[in-house]
Write a protein that holds these residues in place. Structure first.
Motif, short mmCIF file in Angstrom:
data_model
loop_
_atom_site.label_atom_id
_atom_site.label_comp_id
_atom_site.label_asym_id
_atom_site.label_seq_id
_atom_site.Cartn_x
_atom_site.Cartn_y
_atom_site.Cartn_z
N THR A 185 0.83 -1.21 0.00
CA THR A 185 0.00 0.00 0.00
C THR A 185 0.87 1.26 0.00
OG1 THR A 185 -0.17 -0.14 2.41
CG2 THR A 185 -1.98 -1.08 1.11
N HIS B 90 -5.11 11.57 4.73
CA HIS B 90 -5.11 11.74 3.28
C HIS B 90 -3.74 11.44 2.69
CE1 HIS B 90 -5.56 13.31 -0.73
NE2 HIS B 90 -4.52 14.09 -0.51
N TRP C 213 -1.76 8.88 -3.03
CA TRP C 213 -1.80 7.60 -3.75
C TRP C 213 -3.01 6.76 -3.31
CZ3 TRP C 213 1.97 9.36 -0.54
CH2 TRP C 213 2.03 8.80 0.74
N ASP C 214 -3.76 7.23 -2.34
CA ASP C 214 -4.96 6.52 -1.92
C ASP C 214 -6.21 7.04 -2.62
OD1 ASP C 214 -3.67 4.82 -0.26
OD2 ASP C 214 -4.17 5.86 1.60
N MET C 215 -6.32 8.36 -2.74
CA MET C 215 -7.52 8.97 -3.31
C MET C 215 -7.18 10.36 -3.83
SD MET C 215 -9.51 9.95 0.21
CE MET C 215 -9.10 8.38 0.98
N HIS D 127 -8.45 14.27 -4.02
CA HIS D 127 -9.35 15.13 -3.26
C HIS D 127 -9.48 16.48 -3.95
CE1 HIS D 127 -5.72 17.07 -1.88
NE2 HIS D 127 -6.40 17.90 -1.11
N PRO E 96 -6.17 -4.24 -0.54
CA PRO E 96 -6.24 -2.78 -0.36
C PRO E 96 -5.44 -2.02 -1.42
CG PRO E 96 -5.87 -3.86 1.75
CD PRO E 96 -5.72 -4.92 0.69
N LYS F 251 -7.37 -2.06 -4.71
CA LYS F 251 -8.57 -1.23 -4.65
C LYS F 251 -8.25 0.25 -4.86
CE LYS F 251 -12.50 -0.23 -1.61
NZ LYS F 251 -13.12 -0.52 -0.29
N LYS F 252 -7.10 0.71 -4.34
CA LYS F 252 -6.80 2.14 -4.36
C LYS F 252 -5.81 2.54 -5.45
CE LYS F 252 -7.72 2.82 0.57
NZ LYS F 252 -7.18 3.30 1.85
N ARG G 34 -4.39 3.79 -8.70
CA ARG G 34 -4.98 4.60 -9.76
C ARG G 34 -3.95 4.87 -10.86
NH1 ARG G 34 -8.63 3.45 -6.85
NH2 ARG G 34 -10.26 4.78 -5.97
#
Length: 370
Positions: free
Chosen positions: A67, A278, A281-283, A285, A324, A327-328, A330
């Motif tokens: 992750t 935050h 690399w996860d989401m 914003h 995980p 899923k994240k 991108r």
């Protein structure tokens, strides 16, 4: 008969002369060999002295699973881009027993990280799952083969030169640690400690005694609060024995647009630290007013390093990739080519890069009753 005797006498005389000449030549050759050995030893002594005088420095981070793979690749890439002294080792601490795909490990090595597998340490109570391996960082204090170490959390990104703190520690041997005050910490933490640093970026001198005592104290639940476990442990132990650095060396992204540091020192930023929940690399914003688009900058670095190394999506989404991470991840969004470059760093600081307070300089006193 007389001729024969004269011939024998001449031969004996010549033989003796030959033997004496040979012995003399052997003596000369032996003396020259001794001189060569002596010169070789003399030539080696300065080299050994030079090696003793060379200060060995290292940059250390921690890898706890895939992750954080994109993060550790960007951190390594930006370290190579901005830190001037290429003789420093870039060492990545990996807990023993971690499940890591060989392809991911190869990518990490390609960026320049040297891997060191170390023993896991446990907190004396329940902590945030994202922080559970934080004590692995303590191994850096036991790396006494180095004079100065910079530890960086994997969620950091280099955006300018980091040479000044190294130079500050070289020129002032009394400094044990350089760190940045944590402006985002709750006030109740400051009541007890008066000063409180963020442990995501630390310049320090390794010390085996400190390592042993930190490991011992980490098992003592009454010594520190487990809300921010590793950071609280280090603050409690090094209390009043650290020297504050300018915030430009640890720009906390969760204060982006909220704290005056981001308004006054953005152009001089050296290290951006994505502390908090935050992570770019996860989401993705939505950018708020007065915020610097650090997410976009991170994605630019990721896209550049992926392109330079010819890595594809399949190189990341390997069979052993965790759920995980899948899923994240991108990849397609992160490697977009329509992003315009963002330049944060400009040469030269707007104000001094460190603020040394005399009462905080000095070696740690001997600790008793640990």
């Amino acid at each position: 008969m007389k001729l024969t005797r004269q011939l024998k006498a001449w031969m004996n005389k010549s033989l003796w002369k030959g033997m004496i000449t040979m012995l003399f030549l052997l003596f000369i050759a032996f003396q020259k060999q001794i001189d060569r050995i002596g010169m070789r030893c003399q030539n080696q002594l300065p080299v050994q002295n030079i090696e003793r005088n060379i200060r060995r420095e290292a940059i250390v981070s921690l890898y706890t699973g895939d992750t954080y793979l994109p993060a550790i690749l960007v951190l390594g890439y930006t370290l190579n881009k901005y830190h001037v002294n290429n003789n420093r080792d870039m060492i990545l601490l990996i807990p023993k027993g971690s499940l890591n795909d060989d392809r991911h490990i190869a990518m990490i090595k390609t960026i320049g990280w040297k891997l060191m597998y170390v023993t896991r340490m446990s907190y004396p109570g329940k902590v945030n799952p994202q922080l559970v391996d934080g004590l692995v960082k303590l191994h850096a204090w036991n790396m006494t083969q180095y004079d100065i170490i910079l530890t960086l959390d994997a969620d950091a990104m280099i955006v300018g030169s980091i040479e000044e703190p190294f130079e500050q520690m070289r020129t002032n041997s009394t400094i044990q640690m350089l760190a940045v005050d944590d402006a985002g910490i709750p006030p109740d933490y400051r009541k007890e400690l008066r000063s409180y640093f963020n442990s995501g970026v630390l310049f320090f001198r390794p010390n085996s005694t400190h390592f042993t005592e930190l490991v011992h104290l980490s098992a003592n639940k009454s010594f520190y609060d487990l809300k921010y476990p590793q950071q609280n442990l280090l603050n409690k132990y090094f209390h009043d024995h650290w020297v504050p650095l300018s915030p430009i060396f640890n720009m906390l992204d969760h204060l982006n647009g909220k704290h005056h540091v981001w308004n006054n020192q953005t152009n001089n930023s050296r290290i951006i630290h994505f502390a908090g929940s935050h992570k770019p690399w996860d989401m993705l914003h939505r950018l708020k007013p007065n915020q610097v688009d650090t997410d976009r900058m991170w994605r630019q670095y990721f896209a550049t390093l992926v392109t330079e190394n010819g890595w594809r999506k399949d190189d990341f989404l390997v069979p052993l990739a965790s759920q995980p991470f899948r899923k994240k991840f991108r990849y397609d969004q992160w490697i977009r080519t329509d992003l315009q470059p963002i330049q944060l760093s400009r040469p030269g600081p707007a104000r001094p890069l460190w603020n040394i307070r005399p009462n905080r300089i000095g070696r740690l006193p001997a600790r008793k009753n640990l």
